[in-house]
Design a protein around this motif. Structure first.
Motif, short mmCIF file in Angstrom:
data_model
loop_
_atom_site.label_atom_id
_atom_site.label_comp_id
_atom_site.label_asym_id
_atom_site.label_seq_id
_atom_site.Cartn_x
_atom_site.Cartn_y
_atom_site.Cartn_z
N GLN A 157 -130.16 -21.74 26.58
CA GLN A 157 -129.17 -22.70 26.05
C GLN A 157 -129.75 -24.10 25.87
OE1 GLN A 157 -129.36 -21.68 29.10
NE2 GLN A 157 -128.75 -23.22 30.58
N MET A 158 -130.97 -24.34 26.40
CA MET A 158 -131.55 -25.68 26.45
C MET A 158 -132.20 -26.09 25.13
SD MET A 158 -133.19 -25.45 30.22
CE MET A 158 -132.14 -25.52 31.69
N VAL A 159 -131.42 -26.11 24.06
CA VAL A 159 -131.90 -26.58 22.76
C VAL A 159 -130.92 -27.62 22.25
CG1 VAL A 159 -133.16 -24.46 22.18
CG2 VAL A 159 -130.75 -24.67 21.57
N LEU A 160 -131.40 -28.53 21.45
CA LEU A 160 -130.52 -29.60 20.95
C LEU A 160 -129.32 -29.05 20.16
CD1 LEU A 160 -133.34 -32.16 20.10
CD2 LEU A 160 -131.57 -32.45 21.87
N PRO A 161 -129.46 -27.98 19.37
CA PRO A 161 -128.28 -27.46 18.66
C PRO A 161 -127.10 -27.11 19.58
CG PRO A 161 -130.25 -26.54 17.67
CD PRO A 161 -130.68 -27.29 18.92
N THR A 162 -127.38 -26.74 20.85
CA THR A 162 -126.29 -26.46 21.79
C THR A 162 -125.38 -27.69 21.90
OG1 THR A 162 -127.53 -24.84 23.08
CG2 THR A 162 -125.74 -25.96 24.22
N LEU A 163 -125.99 -28.87 21.90
CA LEU A 163 -125.21 -30.11 22.03
C LEU A 163 -124.34 -30.38 20.80
CD1 LEU A 163 -128.02 -32.35 23.58
CD2 LEU A 163 -126.13 -31.23 24.79
N ALA A 200 -125.45 -19.81 20.55
CA ALA A 200 -126.63 -18.95 20.68
C ALA A 200 -126.30 -17.54 20.20
CB ALA A 200 -127.08 -18.90 22.14
N SER A 201 -125.06 -17.12 20.44
CA SER A 201 -124.66 -15.78 20.05
C SER A 201 -123.99 -15.80 18.69
CB SER A 201 -123.75 -15.15 21.11
OG SER A 201 -122.51 -15.84 21.17
N PRO A 202 -123.97 -14.70 17.91
CA PRO A 202 -124.60 -13.45 18.31
C PRO A 202 -126.12 -13.60 18.48
CG PRO A 202 -123.96 -13.35 16.00
CD PRO A 202 -123.37 -14.60 16.58
N LEU A 203 -126.59 -13.03 19.57
CA LEU A 203 -128.02 -13.06 19.87
C LEU A 203 -128.49 -11.63 20.07
CD1 LEU A 203 -130.15 -15.47 21.66
CD2 LEU A 203 -130.00 -13.31 22.88
N ASP A 249 -120.04 -18.91 25.69
CA ASP A 249 -120.82 -20.14 25.51
C ASP A 249 -122.31 -19.81 25.66
OD1 ASP A 249 -121.50 -20.14 28.26
OD2 ASP A 249 -119.73 -21.30 28.77
N ASN A 250 -123.17 -20.81 25.41
CA ASN A 250 -124.61 -20.54 25.39
C ASN A 250 -125.17 -20.29 26.79
OD1 ASN A 250 -124.26 -20.93 22.71
ND2 ASN A 250 -125.56 -22.74 22.53
N THR A 251 -124.49 -20.80 27.82
CA THR A 251 -124.94 -20.53 29.19
C THR A 251 -124.71 -19.06 29.53
OG1 THR A 251 -124.45 -22.81 29.75
CG2 THR A 251 -124.73 -21.29 31.59
N TRP A 252 -123.61 -18.49 29.05
CA TRP A 252 -123.37 -17.05 29.25
C TRP A 252 -124.36 -16.20 28.45
CZ3 TRP A 252 -121.53 -14.17 32.86
CH2 TRP A 252 -120.60 -14.71 33.76
N THR A 253 -124.76 -16.68 27.28
CA THR A 253 -125.80 -15.94 26.54
C THR A 253 -127.05 -15.88 27.40
OG1 THR A 253 -124.96 -17.09 24.57
CG2 THR A 253 -126.88 -15.66 24.28
N GLU A 254 -127.44 -17.03 27.96
CA GLU A 254 -128.61 -17.10 28.85
C GLU A 254 -128.45 -16.14 30.03
OE1 GLU A 254 -131.61 -18.48 29.42
OE2 GLU A 254 -131.68 -18.04 31.56
#
Lengths: 378, 378
Positions: free
Chosen positions: B136-142, B147-150, B166-171
């Protein structure tokens, strides 16, 4: 012939399913609540296995995870239909029938709830004729039906769709995802044609659950022995009558594992070993029954089935055994669900105490080794 | 203006990417091999970020997992393109451009290989301007890009498509699946329009990697100091010059975590703490730099970057620091990638040793608490 399932049958279905669940499958009360809620709009049509058309698209719907956790995390109807919708959209063709992966606790009533909520018919059948702890452990696996694509979802709204190289890999990835998603998820998978369902499933499972559940209730009403009534309907036998004197249990890697010791008034003792389901029953060094045959614990007086997570010190219980579907006794099937797979160093014993024919074949050995490695690696 | 990337640039790209990888991202040699193989059919067009059309469909392609494992499990080209194909088919619309999620080791060269194998153009940009350990640690997350669908895939042929809240759950789900799938997978996700890519990515990353990698090579050829050349191109500074006297390291839950102690000839010591990437540099109780700024270890003479898994007792090294993309210093960004998130109880220090402005804001605190809980729960 087809029939309908309505709220009036849910209590018997849930009780019978808890018997067939052989200690696993979770608290049937949770699934019953959900099924009653879903059936409030009307009954769900149930087809006999023989009636399922060739071009049907049958899916298993089930809850995956540790029964000890399911008790605390009630699923919603939305959650139950979500993986079916996700899979239907992934496959690009509509699902036409819902079936149970196993009979046992919530996994007999959750599919009723799913069918009702989705407006789809149920098939009077399941993938095992009992309950087993791992996802690949269904008879269709032996016919080459793939568990994947398999969808799983949690109560937060997370969904995963898996496409794996075999059904054991579906289990492995779905299991770790389920643990991360809170130790229980709803799953849909094992996409089958009608022909595959007819060849691979155990027919009449839901009817059988209702029959056993009803026989227990009727015996209670008639002041006869409900346990005897259950044994008769199961075509099984009673292994032991006693008091629970010790239960050891741990929830690890998404499974409820443990053992229970039961002592009779005469001073003999029976030991049960379980991994979600009861897998081995031993008395004084003699093996009375093992997986794949059914080992069930019921309350001594009422015949009410007791799940492995509900076993407590001091309970008066009776231990029953019944035959598994005969297909589970092939060498290939025993390699998948025999005692060796679960790490117990013994051949499969039928419910009458004799050794299962398939167990001596070469098929069982590699699974035993694989299971050992698997257990040590965790 | 657009340009082309060919095999002749791969060595400089890989070396520069290993510098920007700040110790993480895996052995760049593996990604180079793969990129060279994929580019053997011809160069890949590279677009500047400003040139990406609005209606583009940009995807990140990356390797997920512990760098210590990647060294032993070489990916194939088939494996690299598989998650992109799976995701394109899941989304029902073709992918038009490939971008790097991070610059760092294999994750700068794997996307080159993917673009070449898929016949798609690359974007001269990445999601971080450095490397970070979690998905999740990418600037687009902000900016709210999901991140999903991944899709993730392994070398055996298993594929999972995740759709998370959310992107943390994708991680979280991708991480446990990756660990189960053998500790490294190929992933594709963060589906973006051209407009989202232009707003969210760090432009010019690939060019910058090549520039830094080439500056090191040219200084070596000219017998000047390659480390000074790198520092100049990075607009950074040299923090320390010394010998590695202790390295502690463990691969847990899919990450390579640890710390290294480096002593100078004058007897002073620098401690580096890392989780795949170097995150904190401290000398004699004074914090010299922390995440999100870049902390890099290079071989003292040659300027060759050293990954955290390649750090060894006795190595003569120089430790460099350089500024992160300024967007990483907002309070919201620091909550995601600041020292507190990784469990280090300190504000973010910029590479010049001053405390990062955003760190003092209220945004950083909850992440710190969340991180603590997260670490204890594992």
């Amino acid at each position: 012939m087809g029939w309908q399932i309505d709220t009036a049958q849910i209590e018997d279905l849930a009780r019978g399913a808890a018997v067939f669940g052989t200690g696993g499958g979770g608290d049937p009360y949770i699934g019953s609540l959900l099924a009653r809620q879903a059936l409030s709009g009307g009954p769900v049509p149930v087809l006999d296995l023989a009636e399922v058309p060739d071009d049907a698209h049958v899916l298993f719907v089930a809850m995956m995870g540790a029964p000890t956790v399911m008790v605390e995390k009630l699923p919603s109807l939305d959650e139950v239909v979500e993986p079916v919708r996700a899979l239907g959209s992934h496959l690009g063709r509509p699902v036409t029938h819902i079936a149970c992966a196993e009979v046992g606790g919530v996994n007999s009533t959750i599919p009723v709830a799913a069918a009702a909520a989705l407006g789809l018919p149920l098939v009077d059948a399941d993938g095992m004729g009992r309950a087993f702890p791992e996802l690949q452990m269904v008879l269709p696996t032996l016919l080459g039906v793939t568990a994947s694509p398999l969808a799983l979802s949690d109560e937060k709204g997370n969904i995963a769709v898996l496409q794996t190289v075999d059904n054991t890999w579906t289990e492995r990835i779905a299991r770790v995802a389920t643990v991360e998603m809170g130790c229980s998820t709803m799953i849909a998978g094992f996409s089958m044609t009608g022909a595959q369902a007819r060849a691979g499933l155990v027919g009449g499972s839901l009817s059988r659950c209702i029959t056993v559940g009803r026989a227990i209730a009727e015996a209670r009403a008639a002041k006869t022995d409900p346990v005897e009534a259950a044994v008769r309907e199961l075509a099984g036998r009673e292994l032991f009558d006693g008091k629970v004197v010790d239960v050891q249990r741990a929830t690890t890697t998404g499974f409820a594992r443990g053992r229970a010791r039961i002592e009779s008034e005469g001073g003999t003792a029976l030991t049960l070993q379980f991994q979600n389901e009861h897998l081995v029953a031993e008395a004084d060094g003699r093996i009375l029954a093992t997986t794949p045959d059914l080992i069930m614990v019921v309350e001594g007086e009422s015949g009410e089935p007791i799940t492995t997570e509900a076993l407590r010190y001091g309970q008066r219980v009776r231990v029953l055994a019944a035959p598994a579907d005969e297909r589970w006794h092939s060498a290939e099937a025993l390699a998948m669900v025999g005692p060796g797979y679960f790490g117990y160093d013994m051949p499969a014993h039928r419910f009458d105490g004799t050794v299962s024919h398939g167990a001596g074949s070469s098929g069982a050995e590699p699974a035993h080794e694989a299971s050992r490695e698997r257990i040590e690696a965790r």
